[in-house]
Design a protein around this motif. Structure first.
Motif, mmCIF file in Angstrom:
data_model
loop_
_atom_site.group_PDB
_atom_site.id
_atom_site.type_symbol
_atom_site.label_atom_id
_atom_site.label_comp_id
_atom_site.label_asym_id
_atom_site.label_seq_id
_atom_site.Cartn_x
_atom_site.Cartn_y
_atom_site.Cartn_z
ATOM 1 N N THR A 160 48.543 -18.861 -19.236
ATOM 2 C CA THR A 160 47.485 -19.490 -18.507
ATOM 3 C C THR A 160 46.551 -20.249 -19.522
ATOM 4 N N PHE A 161 45.566 -21.288 -18.700
ATOM 5 C CA PHE A 161 44.548 -21.892 -19.409
ATOM 6 C C PHE A 161 43.318 -22.026 -18.311
ATOM 7 N N ASP A 162 42.014 -22.039 -18.784
ATOM 8 C CA ASP A 162 40.980 -22.405 -17.556
ATOM 9 C C ASP A 162 40.760 -23.932 -17.994
ATOM 10 N N ALA A 163 40.259 -24.530 -16.999
ATOM 11 C CA ALA A 163 39.594 -25.810 -16.787
ATOM 12 C C ALA A 163 38.536 -25.732 -16.069
ATOM 13 N N ARG A 164 37.282 -26.460 -16.532
ATOM 14 C CA ARG A 164 36.166 -26.272 -15.986
ATOM 15 C C ARG A 164 35.658 -27.724 -15.386
ATOM 16 N N PHE A 165 35.526 -27.551 -13.981
ATOM 17 C CA PHE A 165 35.032 -28.949 -13.481
ATOM 18 C C PHE A 165 33.610 -28.979 -13.213
ATOM 19 N N ASP A 166 32.867 -29.910 -13.781
ATOM 20 C CA ASP A 166 31.302 -29.907 -13.678
ATOM 21 C C ASP A 166 30.940 -30.717 -12.373
ATOM 22 N N PHE A 167 29.911 -30.351 -11.667
ATOM 23 C CA PHE A 167 29.353 -30.976 -10.626
ATOM 24 C C PHE A 167 28.590 -31.988 -11.162
ATOM 25 N N PRO A 168 28.391 -33.202 -10.307
ATOM 26 C CA PRO A 168 27.470 -34.418 -10.650
ATOM 27 C C PRO A 168 26.078 -33.876 -10.842
ATOM 28 N N GLU A 169 25.686 -32.830 -10.482
ATOM 29 C CA GLU A 169 24.242 -32.356 -10.854
ATOM 30 C C GLU A 169 24.298 -30.889 -10.382
ATOM 31 N N PRO A 170 23.325 -30.038 -11.020
ATOM 32 C CA PRO A 170 23.280 -28.749 -10.468
ATOM 33 C C PRO A 170 23.039 -28.597 -9.111
ATOM 34 N N VAL A 171 23.608 -27.391 -8.419
ATOM 35 C CA VAL A 171 23.255 -27.365 -6.980
ATOM 36 C C VAL A 171 22.281 -26.233 -6.715
ATOM 37 N N ARG A 172 21.668 -26.311 -5.757
ATOM 38 C CA ARG A 172 20.591 -25.252 -5.600
ATOM 39 C C ARG A 172 20.772 -24.212 -4.401
ATOM 40 N N ASP A 173 21.824 -24.637 -3.602
ATOM 41 C CA ASP A 173 21.986 -23.713 -2.678
ATOM 42 C C ASP A 173 23.645 -23.909 -2.140
ATOM 43 N N VAL A 174 24.042 -23.386 -0.855
ATOM 44 C CA VAL A 174 25.424 -23.472 -0.553
ATOM 45 C C VAL A 174 25.475 -24.976 0.097
ATOM 46 N N VAL A 175 24.591 -25.408 0.873
ATOM 47 C CA VAL A 175 24.564 -26.877 1.169
ATOM 48 C C VAL A 175 24.978 -27.776 0.190
ATOM 49 N N GLY A 176 24.247 -27.739 -0.791
ATOM 50 C CA GLY A 176 24.518 -28.633 -2.053
ATOM 51 C C GLY A 176 25.940 -28.510 -2.638
ATOM 52 N N LEU A 177 26.329 -27.040 -2.549
ATOM 53 C CA LEU A 177 27.553 -26.875 -3.252
ATOM 54 C C LEU A 177 28.695 -27.516 -2.249
ATOM 55 N N ARG A 178 28.525 -27.517 -1.068
ATOM 56 C CA ARG A 178 29.585 -28.399 -0.168
ATOM 57 C C ARG A 178 29.611 -29.618 -0.465
ATOM 58 N N ARG A 179 28.496 -30.284 -0.695
ATOM 59 C CA ARG A 179 28.426 -31.665 -1.101
ATOM 60 C C ARG A 179 29.292 -31.959 -2.579
ATOM 61 N N ALA A 180 28.911 -31.065 -3.538
ATOM 62 C CA ALA A 180 29.388 -31.266 -4.892
ATOM 63 C C ALA A 180 31.163 -30.949 -4.668
ATOM 64 N N MET A 181 31.429 -29.989 -3.822
ATOM 65 C CA MET A 181 32.744 -29.627 -4.009
ATOM 66 C C MET A 181 33.682 -30.955 -3.237
ATOM 67 N N HIS A 182 32.978 -31.360 -2.081
ATOM 68 C CA HIS A 182 33.661 -32.475 -1.550
ATOM 69 C C HIS A 182 33.782 -33.995 -2.452
ATOM 70 N N HIS A 183 32.655 -34.082 -3.225
ATOM 71 C CA HIS A 183 32.735 -34.990 -4.324
ATOM 72 C C HIS A 183 33.929 -34.740 -5.332
ATOM 73 N N LEU A 184 34.038 -33.429 -5.632
ATOM 74 C CA LEU A 184 34.985 -33.186 -6.787
ATOM 75 C C LEU A 184 36.545 -33.325 -6.138
ATOM 76 N N PHE A 185 36.841 -32.770 -4.993
ATOM 77 C CA PHE A 185 38.030 -33.087 -4.179
ATOM 78 C C PHE A 185 38.360 -34.435 -4.117
ATOM 79 N N GLU A 186 37.146 -35.165 -3.698
ATOM 80 C CA GLU A 186 37.507 -36.660 -3.317
ATOM 81 C C GLU A 186 38.036 -37.425 -4.777
#
Length: 229
Positions: free
Chosen positions: A199-225
Motif C-alpha cells: 500500500t501507499f497513501d496519497a493526499r489530494f488537497d482541496f483548492p481552499e479549506p472547506v467549512r462545511d459539507v456544502v463546501g466539501l461537495r464543491r471541493a470534491m467535484h473540483h477534485l473529480f473533474e
C-alpha cells in the motif's frame, strides 16, 4: 495541514474509542474504563462521563489530594475496510477529579486536567502543549467524516479510483483506491496493489479549506473533474 493540536482535539471530540488508564486501576470489564461521553471545556479540560461503579471513578473519589494521575488513550480506526486500519492514536495525561451532581443517575463525570498531550497519526508523531490544545478547534468535518468516507467508498468508487490519474508516475502502481481520511484541507486515499497487497497513501488537497459539507461537495467535484481531465 491541520496542526497537531487540532488533530488531537478532533480525536478527543470524535466517537473514536477512548480508554482511561491510571496506575493501580484495573477492571475485569474493559467497558468500565471507557467514557460514555467526552467533551472539552473552554480551558482545555476534558470532561468524561463513566458508570458510577467504574474502578476509575472509585479511585478518583478516594484519591489523595482529590487528584488521580491518569492517561486518556484514544484510538482512531478507519471507518472503511482497508489494510492497516488504525489511523492514529492520541494520549492526554493529567489529573482526574470528580465533578459531582452533573451526570445522570448511575453515571459520574470526571474532569481531566491536561498536563501533557501527544498524537501519532497519518501526519506523523508530535507533542501538543496544553495551551495549544485548549485553543484548538476540532475539524469541522469530523462529525460527518465516517459517513462521508463510507459514502465515497460505496457510491463513488469509480471516481475515487480515477484520482490515481493525478499521481503522475506513481499512477502505474496505484492499484485499488480506498478513501482513508477526510478533513477540511483535503482527502487521503490508500492505494492497494492488486499483485502483492502493498500500500501507499496519497493526499489530494482541496483548492481552499472547506467549512462545511456544502463546501466539501464543491471541493470534491473540483477534485473529480481534475482527475477526469
Amino acid at each position: 495541514m491541520p496542526s497537531a493540536a487540532e488533530r488531537t482535539r478532533t480525536l478527543v471530540q470524535s466517537t473514536c474509542s477512548g480508554v482511561l488508564l491510571s496506575p493501580g486501576v484495573e477492571s475485569a470489564l474493559p467497558d468500565h474504563l471507557i467514557a460514555d461521553e467526552r467533551t472539552v471545556g473552554p480551558d482545555g479540560d476534558v470532561f468524561l462521563v463513566l458508570p458510577a461503579d467504574s474502578p476509575v471513578v472509585r479511585a478518583a473519589t478516594h484519591a489523595q489530594d482529590d487528584e488521580l494521575p491518569a492517561v486518556l488513550e484514544i484510538t482512531d480506526v478507519a471507518p472503511v475496510s482497508v489494510p492497516h486500519r488504525i489511523r492514529g492514536r492520541a494520549w492526554l495525561s493529567g489529573w482526574l477529579t470528580r465533578v459531582p451532581g452533573i451526570a445522570e443517575p448511575g453515571r459520574m463525570m470526571l474532569r481531566l486536567e491536561v498536563g501533557e498531550a501527544s498524537v501519532d497519526d497519518l501526519w506523523g508523531a508530535e507533542s501538543v502543549e496544553p495551551d495549544a490544545f485548549a485553543r484548538a478547534a476540532a475539524d469541522p468535518l469530523a462529525g460527518h467524516e465516517a459517513e462521508l468516507l463510507q459514502h465515497l467508498h460505496a457510491a463513488h468508487d469509480e471516481q475515487v479510483q480515477l484520482l490515481s490519474a493525478l499521481l503522475g508516475r506513481r499512477s502505474m502502481a496505484a492499484g485499488r483506491a480506498v478513501p482513508l481520511a477526510l478533513d477540511r484541507f483535503g482527502l487521503r486515499v490508500r492505494f492497494i496493489s492488486e499483485q502483492d497487497s502493498t500500500t501507499f497513501d496519497a493526499r489530494f488537497d482541496f483548492p481552499e479549506p472547506v467549512r462545511d459539507v456544502v463546501g466539501l461537495r464543491r471541493a470534491m467535484h473540483h477534485l473529480f473533474e481534475a482527475a477526469a481531465h
